[in-house]
Design an enzyme around this catalytic site. Structure first.
Site, PDB file in Angstrom:
ATOM      1  N   HIS A 179      19.055 -23.954 -58.298  1.00 22.90           N
ATOM      2  CA  HIS A 179      20.322 -23.854 -59.038  1.00 22.90           C
ATOM      3  C   HIS A 179      20.440 -22.565 -59.848  1.00 22.90           C
ATOM      4  O   HIS A 179      21.325 -22.442 -60.693  1.00 22.90           O
ATOM      5  CB  HIS A 179      20.492 -25.076 -59.943  1.00 22.90           C
ATOM      6  CG  HIS A 179      20.585 -26.338 -59.164  1.00 22.90           C
ATOM      7  ND1 HIS A 179      21.759 -26.748 -58.569  1.00 22.90           N
ATOM      8  CD2 HIS A 179      19.646 -27.239 -58.809  1.00 22.90           C
ATOM      9  CE1 HIS A 179      21.545 -27.872 -57.912  1.00 22.90           C
ATOM     10  NE2 HIS A 179      20.267 -28.185 -58.042  1.00 22.90           N
ATOM     11  N   SER A 203      18.374 -29.689 -61.951  1.00 25.35           N
ATOM     12  CA  SER A 203      19.543 -29.997 -61.127  1.00 25.35           C
ATOM     13  C   SER A 203      20.478 -31.001 -61.772  1.00 25.35           C
ATOM     14  O   SER A 203      21.687 -30.940 -61.563  1.00 25.35           O
ATOM     15  CB  SER A 203      19.101 -30.492 -59.752  1.00 25.35           C
ATOM     16  OG  SER A 203      18.198 -31.566 -59.875  1.00 25.35           O
ATOM     17  N   LYS A 219      23.286 -23.568 -51.644  1.00 24.62           N
ATOM     18  CA  LYS A 219      24.034 -23.832 -52.878  1.00 24.62           C
ATOM     19  C   LYS A 219      24.861 -22.585 -53.239  1.00 24.62           C
ATOM     20  O   LYS A 219      25.859 -22.337 -52.592  1.00 24.62           O
ATOM     21  CB  LYS A 219      23.064 -24.296 -53.962  1.00 24.62           C
ATOM     22  CG  LYS A 219      22.587 -25.709 -53.606  1.00 24.62           C
ATOM     23  CD  LYS A 219      21.510 -26.272 -54.467  1.00 24.62           C
ATOM     24  CE  LYS A 219      21.216 -27.708 -53.998  1.00 24.62           C
ATOM     25  NZ  LYS A 219      19.920 -28.199 -54.375  1.00 24.62           N
TER      26      LYS A 219
HETATM   27  C1  LIG Z   1      19.104 -29.192 -53.647  1.00 23.61           C
HETATM   28  C2  LIG Z   1      17.737 -29.013 -54.181  1.00 23.61           C
HETATM   29  C3  LIG Z   1      16.646 -28.919 -53.320  1.00 23.61           C
HETATM   30  C4  LIG Z   1      16.767 -29.169 -51.844  1.00 23.61           C
HETATM   31  O1  LIG Z   1      17.406 -28.120 -51.207  1.00 23.61           O
HETATM   32  P1  LIG Z   1      18.167 -28.391 -49.826  1.00 23.61           P
HETATM   33  O2  LIG Z   1      18.264 -27.061 -49.217  1.00 23.61           O
HETATM   34  O3  LIG Z   1      19.474 -28.996 -50.188  1.00 23.61           O
HETATM   35  O4  LIG Z   1      17.289 -29.326 -49.049  1.00 23.61           O
HETATM   36  C5  LIG Z   1      15.411 -28.630 -53.860  1.00 23.61           C
HETATM   37  N1  LIG Z   1      15.254 -28.468 -55.192  1.00 23.61           N
HETATM   38  C6  LIG Z   1      16.276 -28.592 -56.054  1.00 23.61           C
HETATM   39  C7  LIG Z   1      16.039 -28.410 -57.510  1.00 23.61           C
HETATM   40  C8  LIG Z   1      17.546 -28.881 -55.571  1.00 23.61           C
HETATM   41  O5  LIG Z   1      18.553 -29.041 -56.422  1.00 23.61           O
END
Ligand SMILES: *Cc1c(COP(=O)(O)O)cnc(C)c1O
Length: 388
Positions: free
Chosen positions: A207, A179, A238
Site C-alpha cells: 500500500h 492494509s 494496487k
Molecule cells: C493486497 C496485499 C497483498 C497481496 O497482494 P496481491 O497482489 O493482491 O496478491 C500482500 N500484502 C498486503 C499488505 C496487501 O495489502
C-alpha cells in the site's frame, strides 16, 4: 444424502455471526465511478489509488505487448516462460528500489509465501506484527519457523521477543503501510533493532509502492532504509494499476528466491501484457509526482469532511481511512445504506480484521474530484443521521 451438506451448515454458522460474504458485480472499467449491480456509484474502496488501472498508457502498453509477445507465457519462468518483458522490467524495478536485483511473482500473495518460506525454516524464528496481511501470516505458518507475533507497531515488545528467542536465523516481517489501518510501521526503529540482534527485515510495501517517498519507492525509500532492509516486497495490482508483485533485494537473495521459493518455481510466468502495463505505470509514477500529491490532497479533504461530521477516520489523513464500527452486522448495514445513497464503501469484518473491530475501509484515489469527495461526505451525513 448430499455430499455438500456440510457446506450449507458451515455457511449457516457464518450467517448467524453476520460474516457471510458475497461478490458484487462491477460493470465497465475500474474508474472513480463504477456501476455496481446496475447502479452508478462513487467508488471509495479500491486500491487503485492513483487511478492507473484504466489509464490509456497502461492499456496501450498492454495492447502493444499482446501484439508483439502474445498473451500467455506457456510455462514457468524457469522452464520456458522467462520472456524479455520480465527481464527488462525486473532490472527497472531493482533501480526503482535501489537494490541489486528484483524478481517478479504472480501476486503479492505468492511473493509473501514464497519469500518467507525461502528465508526461514524449522530452526529459525519469524517476528510478525499482529496486523500483518494474511499472506504474511500464511507465509509464516508455511515456513515451519517459530512464529512470534508482536503487538501492532510495538518495537519494545519486538525487541524483548528478539532478546528472548534464540534461533539459527531471525526474520522481522511487517507491512509498511498497514492494509486495514492505514498507519505506517516504525521502520527506522525496526531496522535499528534488527541490526542489534542480527535479524533480517522484510517489508511489504503493497500500500506504499507508487505513493510514498520522493519517487514513489515506498516507506523504505522515504526513510532511506534500502541498505537496512533485507527484502522489499510490493504489488503491481494496487497503485500501479496492473497485476502481479515483486521482491527487490541483493543479488544473492534474489538468486536464492529463484532457486527455492516454491510459489515462484511452480507457477506459470506473468503474461507479457500485464508486465508491460506495470512497466508503463512505473513510468507514470517516475514522471508524474502530481498524481501522488493529488492523492494526499484528496485524502486530507475527505478526512476533514468526515471529521466535520464527528466521524473518526484514523489519527491522520491517509489514502486508507478506517472508520471503526465494531459490530459486523452494523458495519454491513451502514455499507448497504451508503450504497443506496450512491457511495460504494466495503465493510471489513473478521477474519480480515480482529473480532469486534469491523470497519468501513474508505480509500481515496488521486482521480477523485472535489465534487466526488463532497458528495461522499453528504452521503455519510445522511446515513449516519439515521443510524444514531
Ligand atoms: C493486497 C496485499 C497483498 C497481496 O497482494 P496481491 O497482489 O493482491 O496478491 C500482500 N500484502 C498486503 C499488505 C496487501 O495489502
Amino acid at each position: 444424502m448430499r455430499t455438500d451438506e456440510f457446506a450449507t451448515r458451515e455457511l449457516a454458522i457464518r450467517r448467524v455471526a453476520g460474516l457471510t460474504r458475497r461478490l458484487r458485480q462491477i460493470d465497465g472499467a475500474q474508474g472513480t465511478w463504477v456501476t455496481v449491480e446496475g447502479r452508478r456509484t462513487l467508488l471509495l474502496c479500491s486500491n487503485n489509488y492513483l487511478g492507473l488501472a484504466n489509464h490509456p498508457a497502461l492499456i496501450e502498453a498492454a495492447q502493444r505487448a499482446a501484439l508483439q509477445y502474445g498473451v500467455g507465457t506457456g510455462a514457468s519462468r524457469l522452464i520456458s516462460g522467462s520472456m524479455r518483458p520480465h527481464h527488462v522490467f525486473e532490472q527497472r524495478l531493482a533501480a526503482f528500489k535501489s537494490t541489486e536485483a528484483a524478481l517478479l511473482f504472480t501476486s503479492g500473495y505468492h511473493a509473501n509465501i514464497g519469500a518467507i518460506t525461502a528465508l526461514v525454516g524449522r530452526e529459525d524464528a519469524v517476528f510478525s506484527d499482529r496486523l500483518n496481511h494474511a499472506s504474511i501470516i500464511d507465509g509464516c505458518r508455511l515456513s515451519g519457523a517459530r512464529v512470534v507475533v508482536y503487538p501492532h507497531a510495538d518495537t519494545a515488545a519486538l525487541e524483548a521477543s528478539l532478546r528472548s528467542t534464540p534461533a539459527r536465523r531471525r526474520l522481522i516481517v511487517t507491512d509498511s503501510i498497514f492494509s486495514m489501518e492505514g498507519d505506517t510501521a516504525p521502520l527506522t526503529n525496526i531496522c535499528a533493532i534488527a541490526k542489534r540482534y542480527d535479524a533480517m527485515v522484510m517489508v511489504d510495501e503493497a500500500h506504499a509502492t507508487g505513493i510514498v517517498g520522493p519517487h514513489g519507492g515506498g516507506v523504505v525509500e522515504a526513510h532511506g532504509l534500502h541498505a537496512d532492509v533485507t527484502l522489499q516486497m510490493g504489488t503491481l495490482g494496487k497503485a500501479l494499476g496492473a497485476f502481479g508483485a515483486y521482491v527487490a533485494a541483493s543479488r544473492p537473495m534474489i538468486d536464492l528466491l529463484m532457486n527455492t521459493a516454491r510459489s515462484f518455481i511452480f507457477t506459470t510466468a506473468l503474461p507479457p501484457p500485464v508486465v508491460a502495463a506495470a512497466d508503463a505505470a512505473l513510468s507514470i509514477i517516475a514522471t508524474d509526482a502530481d498524481r501522488r500529491r493529488r492523492l494526499q490532497c484528496n485524502a486530507a479533504r475527505l478526512w476533514e469532511g468526515l471529521r466535520g461530521l464527528g466521524i473518526d477516520a484514523g489519527r491522520q489523513p491517509g489514502h486508507i481511512m478506517p472508520i471503526r464500527i465494531g459490530d459486523a452486522d452494523r458495519t454491513m448495514r451502514i455499507s448497504e445504506r451508503l450504497l443506496d445513497e450512491g457511495v460504494y464503501v466495503q465493510g471489513i469484518r473478521p477474519p480480515t480484521v480482529p473480532v469486534g473491530t469491523s470497519r468501513l475501509r474508505v480509500t481515496v484515489m488521486s482521480t477523485h474530484t472535489r465534487d466526488d469527495l463532497d458528495f461522499a461526505v453528504d452521503c455519510f451525513r445522511r446515513v449516519l443521521a439515521e443510524e444514531s
